[in-house]
Write a protein that holds these residues in place. Structure first.
Motif, mmCIF file in Angstrom:
data_model
loop_
_atom_site.group_PDB
_atom_site.id
_atom_site.type_symbol
_atom_site.label_atom_id
_atom_site.label_comp_id
_atom_site.label_asym_id
_atom_site.label_seq_id
_atom_site.Cartn_x
_atom_site.Cartn_y
_atom_site.Cartn_z
ATOM 1 N N UNK A 217 0.810 -1.210 0.000
ATOM 2 C CA UNK A 217 0.000 0.000 0.000
ATOM 3 C C UNK A 217 0.850 1.270 0.000
ATOM 4 N N UNK A 218 1.949 1.283 0.742
ATOM 5 C CA UNK A 218 2.799 2.473 0.788
ATOM 6 C C UNK A 218 3.322 2.833 -0.598
ATOM 7 N N UNK B 217 0.563 4.417 -2.644
ATOM 8 C CA UNK B 217 0.298 5.804 -2.235
ATOM 9 C C UNK B 217 1.351 6.743 -2.812
ATOM 10 N N UNK B 218 2.620 6.341 -2.763
ATOM 11 C CA UNK B 218 3.698 7.160 -3.326
ATOM 12 C C UNK B 218 3.439 7.440 -4.793
ATOM 13 N N UNK B 219 3.066 6.424 -5.554
ATOM 14 C CA UNK B 219 2.812 6.603 -6.983
ATOM 15 C C UNK B 219 1.543 7.416 -7.224
ATOM 16 N N UNK B 220 0.507 7.163 -6.416
ATOM 17 C CA UNK B 220 -0.743 7.911 -6.581
ATOM 18 C C UNK B 220 -0.525 9.402 -6.367
ATOM 19 N N UNK C 146 -2.214 -0.777 -8.960
ATOM 20 C CA UNK C 146 -2.633 -1.800 -8.018
ATOM 21 C C UNK C 146 -1.507 -2.810 -7.970
ATOM 22 N N UNK C 147 -0.741 -2.799 -6.906
ATOM 23 C CA UNK C 147 0.492 -3.575 -6.868
ATOM 24 C C UNK C 147 0.247 -5.034 -6.489
ATOM 25 N N UNK C 148 1.134 -5.896 -6.960
ATOM 26 C CA UNK C 148 1.169 -7.302 -6.575
ATOM 27 C C UNK C 148 2.637 -7.702 -6.426
ATOM 28 N N UNK C 149 2.885 -8.821 -5.775
ATOM 29 C CA UNK C 149 4.236 -9.392 -5.679
ATOM 30 C C UNK C 149 5.268 -8.398 -5.144
ATOM 31 N N UNK D 267 10.360 2.165 -4.025
ATOM 32 C CA UNK D 267 10.391 3.295 -3.090
ATOM 33 C C UNK D 267 11.386 2.996 -1.980
ATOM 34 N N UNK D 268 12.052 4.037 -1.540
ATOM 35 C CA UNK D 268 12.979 3.939 -0.404
ATOM 36 C C UNK D 268 12.490 4.970 0.611
ATOM 37 N N UNK D 269 11.668 4.509 1.549
ATOM 38 C CA UNK D 269 10.985 5.422 2.469
ATOM 39 C C UNK D 269 11.768 5.555 3.768
ATOM 40 N N UNK D 270 12.151 6.768 4.076
ATOM 41 C CA UNK D 270 12.917 7.068 5.283
ATOM 42 C C UNK D 270 12.034 7.876 6.224
ATOM 43 N N UNK D 271 11.764 7.320 7.407
ATOM 44 C CA UNK D 271 10.872 7.973 8.366
ATOM 45 C C UNK D 271 11.629 8.348 9.628
#
Length: 222
Positions: free
Chosen positions: A108-109, A112-115, A122-125, A163-167
């Protein structure tokens, strides 16, 4: 940080250089891939390693360790993440690869980044690797290579992405560090294709070095 990676090859799946790499899924456990291969630095204290790939859902394993066997390949070694069977990465690839079962979900993350960039998906795998780290230095760098079999085959129907998400767990602010150079555009088959067309280069593989500033002694999630 949700991965996708410090020395990191993302394969979705594609073999760009014949027999350019070897892939091993037994030398390191996934936590060891993070602490011994991906990070391997006294300036980062790593905890809470978690991952999700096809083998968690009765499908192919998409996480492994790769080493360079071809001097023309841009990376010496690192962690490889795939949307299919990571052991197929060395090739030769003479047919369409389709390793992932429908039981292997998306992320899902990433959607959301792409949206947020105007790209419907709609991602899979999805292969996900994440961990916490405390930085002792204010400098954070990682090198990744994005490749996809969709180029030339399905690039108008599907869009592999990374995506490389840094929080920052203190502020709750999340930043996607995996973007097209000089932009805030996330990495996907569509955006990389358009970038390469603009620069008159064949859109098959993108190697990017990313630099980010972090606050020393703060806990981050990757």
């Amino acid at each position: 940080m949700k991965t996708k990676l410090l020395n990191f090859l993302l394969l979705l799946p594609l073999v760009c250089f014949s027999q350019a790499i070897t892939v091993n899924t037994t030398t390191y456990t996934v936590p060891e891939l993070v602490t011994n291969v991906l990070v391997s630095s006294p300036c980062l204290d790593v905890t809470n390693v978690n991952w999700s790939t096809g083998s968690n859902f009765g499908s192919s394993n998409g996480i492994g360790y790769f080493q360079n066997t071809n001097p023309n390949f841009p990376m010496q070694s690192g962690v490889i993440l795939s949307t299919g069977n990571v052991s197929n990465a060395p090739g030769p690839n003479n047919s369409m690869l389709n390793d992932g079962l429908t039981t292997w979900p998306g992320d899902n993350d990433l959607e959301v980044i792409l949206a947020n960039a105007g790209i419907s998906m709609t991602s899979t795998n999805a292969t996900v690797l994440e961990f916490n780290f405390t930085a002792l230095s204010p400098h954070f760098d990682f090198d990744f290579l994005f490749a996809s079999e969709e180029y030339g085959n399905f690039q108008c129907q599907f869009s592999d992405a990374f995506a490389f998400l840094l929080t920052n767990l203190n502020t709750g602010v999340t930043t996607n560090l995996a973007v097209i150079p000089g932009t805030n555009t996330p990495i996907s088959v569509v955006t990389v294709r358009d970038f390469y067309i603009t620069h008159h280069v064949h859109p098959q593989m993108l190697n990017i070095l990313v630099h980010s500033m972090v606050e020393p002694m703060q806990i981050y999630h990757q």
